[in-house]
Write a protein that holds these residues in place. Sequence first.
Motif, PDB file in Angstrom:
ATOM      1  N   ALA A  13       0.830  -1.211   0.000  1.00 18.98           N
ATOM      2  CA  ALA A  13       0.000   0.000   0.000  1.00 18.98           C
ATOM      3  C   ALA A  13       0.865   1.261   0.000  1.00 18.98           C
ATOM      4  CB  ALA A  13      -0.941   0.000   1.201  1.00 18.98           C
ATOM      5  N   THR A  17       0.881   4.023  -3.037  1.00 18.40           N
ATOM      6  CA  THR A  17       0.538   5.409  -2.721  1.00 18.40           C
ATOM      7  C   THR A  17       1.656   6.383  -3.075  1.00 18.40           C
ATOM      8  OG1 THR A  17      -0.851   4.620  -0.916  1.00 18.40           O
ATOM      9  CG2 THR A  17      -0.262   6.936  -0.887  1.00 18.40           C
ATOM     10  N   THR A  68      -4.190   6.257   7.113  1.00 14.14           N
ATOM     11  CA  THR A  68      -5.273   6.852   6.329  1.00 14.14           C
ATOM     12  C   THR A  68      -4.787   7.240   4.941  1.00 14.14           C
ATOM     13  OG1 THR A  68      -6.330   7.666   8.337  1.00 14.14           O
ATOM     14  CG2 THR A  68      -6.973   8.718   6.281  1.00 14.14           C
ATOM     15  N   GLY A  71      -4.897   4.514   2.525  1.00 13.08           N
ATOM     16  CA  GLY A  71      -6.222   3.940   2.300  1.00 13.08           C
ATOM     17  C   GLY A  71      -6.521   2.724   3.146  1.00 13.08           C
ATOM     18  N   MET A  72      -5.906   2.651   4.320  1.00 12.77           N
ATOM     19  CA  MET A  72      -6.129   1.505   5.200  1.00 12.77           C
ATOM     20  C   MET A  72      -6.620   1.990   6.557  1.00 12.77           C
ATOM     21  SD  MET A  72      -3.054  -1.018   4.042  1.00 12.77           S
ATOM     22  CE  MET A  72      -3.986  -2.534   3.988  1.00 12.77           C
ATOM     23  N   GLU A  73      -6.870   1.049   7.459  1.00 21.90           N
ATOM     24  CA  GLU A  73      -7.317   1.347   8.810  1.00 21.90           C
ATOM     25  C   GLU A  73      -6.304   0.803   9.805  1.00 21.90           C
ATOM     26  OE1 GLU A  73     -11.394   0.226   9.583  1.00 21.90           O
ATOM     27  OE2 GLU A  73     -11.823   0.276   7.435  1.00 21.90           O
TER      28      GLU A  73
END
Length: 86
Positions: A13, A17, A68, A71-73
């Motif tokens: 990720a 990004t 964030t 795009g993750m938690e």
Amino acid sequence: MKTTPPIDRILDAVQRTTGFHPRQSQSDWRAQCPAHDDKQPSLSISEGQDGRVLMYCHAGCETLSVVTAIGMEMCDLMPQTGCAVG
């Protein structure tokens, strides 16, 4: 069913990004922080003994901001198949 370890999901990720592949050092990976305009890799990413992902931005970004930005938690940092729904 084999699941992808959290460290692999996070590194992927971050790369998606930022457009740059995190570089592995002796004990962690270094990457450009996606939460701020990072010219030099200031984000350290490592794997805890229990499999959780540990992140530290040396420029001062909060972990939540980094998570964030990719795009993750926060729960995606934990060694499980994903965040609980409900």
